[in-house]
Enzyme design. Structure first.
Site, PDB file in Angstrom:
ATOM      1  N   CYS A 407       2.184  -4.924  -6.361  1.00 19.65           N
ATOM      2  CA  CYS A 407       0.959  -4.415  -5.754  1.00 19.65           C
ATOM      3  C   CYS A 407      -0.269  -4.707  -6.604  1.00 19.65           C
ATOM      4  CB  CYS A 407       1.080  -2.915  -5.500  1.00 19.65           C
ATOM      5  SG  CYS A 407       1.486  -1.944  -6.975  1.00 19.65           S
ATOM      6  N   HIS A 451       1.329   2.812  -7.798  1.00 22.71           N
ATOM      7  CA  HIS A 451       0.866   1.852  -6.785  1.00 22.71           C
ATOM      8  C   HIS A 451      -0.591   1.504  -7.078  1.00 22.71           C
ATOM      9  CE1 HIS A 451       1.244  -0.307  -3.082  1.00 22.71           C
ATOM     10  NE2 HIS A 451       0.227   0.324  -2.505  1.00 22.71           N
ATOM     11  N   ASP A 468      -4.890  -2.046   1.712  1.00 22.88           N
ATOM     12  CA  ASP A 468      -3.669  -2.169   0.924  1.00 22.88           C
ATOM     13  C   ASP A 468      -2.925  -3.432   1.343  1.00 22.88           C
ATOM     14  OD1 ASP A 468      -1.456  -1.879  -0.633  1.00 22.88           O
ATOM     15  OD2 ASP A 468      -0.850   0.075   0.149  1.00 22.88           O
TER      16      ASP A 468
END
Length: 674
Positions: A407, A451, A468
């Site tokens: 991520c 994250h 995202d």
């Protein structure tokens, strides 16, 4: 006989056990060379106690002291004041063993042991630690009892029983004092940095940093909602933002940015009220869901919409928040607009050219972000072990060569592409998801759920939007827990093998783990943060609080405990008998039906000789019984095994089978031995 001031064998055994127990909680804190010192000093003391070695010369003790001082000074340069202070106490604790001979020396060691037991709560606060500390206190108190016991009283377990009784008698008073005494701040301040390493997000981030957190199953924080909770794909726990990029790492702006007044913002979306119990991070920021709108007085929200405390979080804390999710409308000033467009000059040219090309072909910011997300959805792979970005243009290498990342890689590259197109953006670090404990409706967020995502500012609606890239590269990350998604990755939970191998995920063990975590969460809320609810508990218990009720609450339980102690003392009949005489009385009662009990004025040796004549098969045992008694009572050096041997002989001699006869000793009948 040994001098009265010299330590007995049982005292030495309990002393070594006490030293071992009180130092175990500091294993992860103390420097490694202290273990060598512990091995040396304890081993030397055991050799001295066994009579094989002498106490070390004063020059050896001085050399050890000098080495400890130098070692602690070196540790002070790289460690914390608190960890070094505990190291000093433990060092003194161990060095005292090399010269401990008198009772007063043992007292110094035991007083330090009490202090170290209290210091263990600086590093560990949990239910097992509280129970372990109670065990340490009982053992140290038992050792204190043995220091002043006679050498002939060699029952090694009796002091433990006495110590346990003392603490059980003090328990009611302790609970009352815990309830009514207010928590006050310290009279002075000390550096509470315990020197422990903290696992979690830091104030800088390179694309691969977040994936390293997936190795750990440590708890980051726990959250409990008062009402409905957001779904799995909406539980974005905001930690901090990164807005400065040097070509490889993202960092936060200078601290002077946090002194700016809060911008005027408006948030659309559902509000959530919840409570967080956050573990120590050593950093000032606090975690919260999306955008916190209501927070305690000791927490403030800074312009990047994250929340920070007044001081770094060095111990577990509890706080209440209200958060909203949705668009955040804000008018950016010129300085902040430029802040969120900053990029290093002349780097990653290929990504820059692509961003400018897309910008020219897009109808607006929304159209541009849709094209960016479609690009990530085309040929990219989500993995915990991406290739290292070694070139001077890491964004170009990731976007056009490797195309594999976590991520952090996707959010970093996306923010670069947005800024290159003139769209303000920032990287947001935090956590996604959380494990629900159905026993107490608490979400546990662990390090492996770390994250990174991003936020961009749209000039058309003057709002911040969450984006995202993980949602298109690995959409299951938003629908499943990290544990389910990454179970096949070799590096996932590499530092937590019990969780990695599913040992704590089985049906039975998982239920036990969840039950323990629920109990531990309740402990953190009601004990460690009890001062926040103390007045409410007293009002429920007493109604209207007054001085008279407080005094009665103290005096009544205390009086009951004192009455019970006084009653137990009054019920004792006469002074405590010597254990040897009590054992002989048992033999007397066994022989009384046959009229062979010990006569008034008869010595133990005469008694044993008479019984030897009456019971020839046990003649040797009776004579051995008399010999052991004389050695225990009159010998200058006592064998600690003699008393055990004496009691064994008593039990053996009590097994004779007697035929009750007339009290006339000339008509005694004996059937033999059972």
């Amino acid at each position: 006989m040994k001098p009265l001031f010299q330590l007995t064998r049982s005292s030495m055994v309990w002393l070594l056990i006490s030293i071992l127990l009180v130092t175990i909680p500091f294993v992860s804190v103390l420097p490694g060379w202290l273990y060598l010192l512990a091995f040396l000093t304890v081993g030397w003391r055991l050799m001295v106690h066994s009579g094989r070695w002498n106490f070390p010369h004063w020059s050896v003790r001085f050399g050890l002291l000098l080495a400890v001082v130098v070692g602690l000074l070196i540790e002070l340069r790289s460690g914390s004041v608190m960890a070094v202070t505990v190291g000093l106490l433990v060092s003194a604790f161990l060095l005292k063993l090399t010269e401990m001979y008198h009772r007063r020396d043992a007292l110094v060691v035991l007083y330090v042991a009490f202090l170290l037991t209290a210091c263990s709560f600086l590093f560990h606060q949990s239910i097992p630690m509280a129970l372990y500390a109670l065990l340490c206190l009982i053992v140290v108190t038992a050792c204190l009892n043995t220091v002043y016991r006679s050498q002939q009283n060699s029952d090694i377990w009796r002091p433990l029983k006495h110590a346990f009784t003392l603490y059980m008698q003090a328990l009611p008073i302790m609970l009352v004092l815990f309830l009514i005494f207010p928590r006050i701040g310290p009279l002075w301040q000390v550096d509470m940095n315990t020197g422990q390493s903290f696992t979690g997000l830091s104030d800088s981030m390179s694309p691969g940093d977040v994936s390293q957190l997936t190795r750990s199953a440590e708890v980051a924080f726990r959250a409990r909602f008062e009402g409905p909770s957001p779904s799995e794909n909406q539980r974005y726990w905001r930690g901090l933002t990164y807005d400065r990029f040097d070509g490889r790492r993202w960092t936060r702006s200078d601290q002077k940015m946090t002194t700016l007044p809060d911008p005027e913002i408006s948030i659309s979306g559902q509000a959530y009220r919840y409570q967080i119990v956050m573990e120590a991070t050593g950093q000032p920021w606090r975690y919260g869901l999306d955008i916190p709108t209501d927070y305690p007085a000791n927490i403030r929200r800074i312009p990047d919409l994250t929340i920070v405390g007044n001081t770094p979080l060095m111990q577990r804390a509890q706080y209440q928040l209200v958060s909203q999710s949705g668009l955040v409308r804000e008018q950016l000033t010129g300085d902040r607009h430029a802040q969120y467009l900053q990029l290093p000059p002349q780097s990653n040219e290929q990504a820059r050219q692509l961003a400018l090309k897309w910008k020219a072909e897009s109808a607006g910011t929304k159209n541009y972000t849709d094209r960016l997300m479609a690009f990530f959805a085309s040929d990219f792979r989500y993995t915990l072990k991406p290739p290292k970005l070694l070139t001077a243009d890491p964004v170009d290498q990731f976007l056009f060569q490797t195309r594999r990342g976590f991520c952090g890689h996707f959010s970093s590259a996306a923010v670069f592409m947005l800024r290159a197109a003139g769209i303000p953006a920032r990287v947001v670090g935090g956590y996604l998801g959380g494990e629900l404990n159905p026993l107490d409706d608490t979400f546990t967020i662990r390090q492996y759920e770390a994250h990174a995502w991003l936020e961009y500012w749209d000039i058309q609606d003057l709002s911040w939007h969450r984006l995202d890239p993980t949602s298109v590269v690995a959409p299951m990350r938003l629908e499943q827990s990290a544990e389910q998604l990454f179970r096949s990755e070799p590096s996932f939970l590499a530092d937590a093998l019990m969780m990695r191998n599913g040992f704590l995920s089985g049906s039975v063990l998982k239920q036990l783990r969840l039950r323990y975590e629920a109990m531990n969460y309740g402990w953190h809320r009601w004990v460690l943060n009890f001062h926040q609810q103390q007045s409410g508990v007293l009002q429920q218990l007493l109604g209207d609080i007054s001085v008279v009720k407080i005094l009665l609450l103290i005096l009544v339980p205390g009086s009951l405990v004192l009455l019970l102690v006084a009653a137990s003392l009054l019920l004792r009949q006469g002074p405590r008998k010597d254990p040897l005489l009590k054992a002989l009385e048992r033999l007397d009662k066994r022989l009384e039906p046959a009229g062979l009990e010990r006569l008034r004025g008869e010595t133990v040796t005469q008694f044993a000789m008479r019984l030897s004549n009456s019971f020839p098969p046990l003649a040797h045992e009776f004579r051995e019984l008399a010999r052991c008694y004389e050695l225990i009572c009159y010998a200058e050096s006592i064998d600690p095994d003699l008393e055990q041997r004496f009691n064994t002989l008593i039990r053996l001699c009590c097994k004779v089978t007697l035929k009750p006869v007339n009290r006339n000793r000339d008509n005694i009948g004996v059937d033999g031995i059972r």
